[in-house]
Design an enzyme around this catalytic site. Structure first.
Site, short mmCIF file in Angstrom:
data_model
loop_
_atom_site.label_atom_id
_atom_site.label_comp_id
_atom_site.label_asym_id
_atom_site.label_seq_id
_atom_site.Cartn_x
_atom_site.Cartn_y
_atom_site.Cartn_z
N LYS A 100 43.71 56.29 16.32
CA LYS A 100 42.53 56.16 15.25
C LYS A 100 43.21 56.35 13.88
CE LYS A 100 38.49 58.31 12.95
NZ LYS A 100 37.36 59.17 13.12
N ALA A 188 31.79 57.06 11.11
CA ALA A 188 31.59 58.07 10.21
C ALA A 188 30.36 57.71 9.51
CB ALA A 188 32.69 57.98 9.12
N GLY A 189 29.83 59.14 9.16
CA GLY A 189 28.39 58.98 8.34
C GLY A 189 27.32 59.12 8.92
N ASN A 210 30.99 62.64 15.12
CA ASN A 210 31.33 64.01 15.50
C ASN A 210 30.37 64.96 15.02
OD1 ASN A 210 34.51 65.70 15.31
ND2 ASN A 210 32.59 66.65 15.76
#
Lengths: 265, 65
Positions: A100, A188-189, A210
């Site tokens: 990643k 993300a977000g 996460n």
């Protein structure tokens, strides 16, 4: 209900939820949450060992015992050189060519430096890596990453750790429409299961998150909630959603209305 | 010899990267190494000689997002 697997660099996955492993209250809760999320891929990193302990070793044992595929990241790297070196180190330690790729360009938003990202992606792809680039939802950057050898793209929904959901729904839809055959993962977000479902309803192939699980009041329960949301969103996308309308339309048949409508005021 | 290991100044006796890992008690640990920001493969540690002022990174698996 069975849904076709997701193929990422030739690896078939049943789960469309990729999970991070950071910020959990304990290793045991992390392990339980990964299982509850039904995740088959988890992200990991390389860091300096702090103190004199062997926390890296025990973490790695825990992850291996989960039997999941690992996706190492280059989190925190701010230059092409740092990212490439970190990726090379990760490949040796984790025994995978998956990476990643993060090249961070701005501290407040952790926005990717897309110029460095494209350069690093090219270097790593030529070196045999399977690159998962963390990117903005920019069509031109996407084209350049594909040209550099990426076969998967990971646009952000919102800044890392912000939990704000899909900041640019239009841009994400455009990216999806522009690259119908490229695996796209919102990375993300995402803050809530509804955000994840929304990404999946837009036709995204998977989500990576996460903080939304790790920082929930009950991470294991939240992992279960995300697993359900991702599956629901995928099924909804495949099923095809109705078109929204501006005006109401009765769902109950109007034919045979009692009293012929004669009692209306 | 004075070198930097994971950002800290250290005085070490080791002449090679492999010897440094032994000296710092990493011999059995799962680690990745870099010298002056370039990756050094496990197989090359034995032949990688250290010099005054070198910067060594010794990284281990950690949680990530």
């Amino acid at each position: 209900m069975s849904v076709a697997p997701l193929a990422l660099y030739g690896v078939d996955l049943t789960s469309r939820l990729l999970a991070g492993t950071a910020q959990y209250p304990s290793p045991a809760i992390l392990a339980s949450a990964v299982k509850a999320a039904r995740a088959e891929v988890v992200t990991v990193s390389l860091r300096r060992e702090t103190g004199n302990g062997r926390s890296g070793e025990s973490f790695w044992t825990l992850i291996r015992d989960l039997g999941v595929k690992v996706l190492p990241n280059t989190a925190g790297c701010r230059s092409v050189k740092e990212a490439v070196t970190t990726a090379q180190m990760a490949r040796e330690v984790f025994g995978t060519s998956w990476i990643k790729l993060e090249v961070i360009g701005e501290d407040d938003t952790l926005q990717p430096d897309v110029f460095g990202l494209v350069e690093a992606a090219g270097i790593l792809a030529r070196d045999g890596f399977s690159v998962f680039p963390y990117m903005t939802e920019d069509l031109v950057v996407a084209e350049k990453l594909l040209g550099a050898g990426c076969e998967v793209l990971m646009p952000w929904g919102a800044p890392i750790g912000s939990g704000r959901g899909l900041n640019n729904r239009f841009g994400l839809k455009a990216l999806r429409a522009h690259f119908p055959n490229v695996p796209l993962i919102v990375d993300a977000g995402i803050g809530t299961p509804s955000h994840a479902a929304e990404a999946m309803e837009l036709g995204y192939d998977a989500v990576l998150l996460n903080t939304a699980i790790a920082k929930a009041g009950d991470p294991v329960m939240m992992a279960e909630a995300f697993a359900g949301a991702v599956e629901a969103g995928r099924l909804a996308y495949l099923a095809g959603a109705m078109e929204p309308r501006n005006m109401a339309a009765p769902s109950t048949p109007t034919a045979g209305l009692p009293f012929g409508g004669s009692l209306r005021a | 010899m004075q070198i930097r290991v994971n950002g800290k100044e250290l005085n070490v006796a080791a002449a090679t990267l492999a010897a440094l890992l032994n000296e710092l008690d990493y011999q059995d640990a799962t680690v990745a190494t870099a010298l002056n920001q370039s990756f050094v493969r496990k197989a090359d540690r034995e032949d990688t000689h250290l010099h005054e002022g070198d910067a060594v990174e010794i990284l281990v698996p950690k949680q990530g997002g």
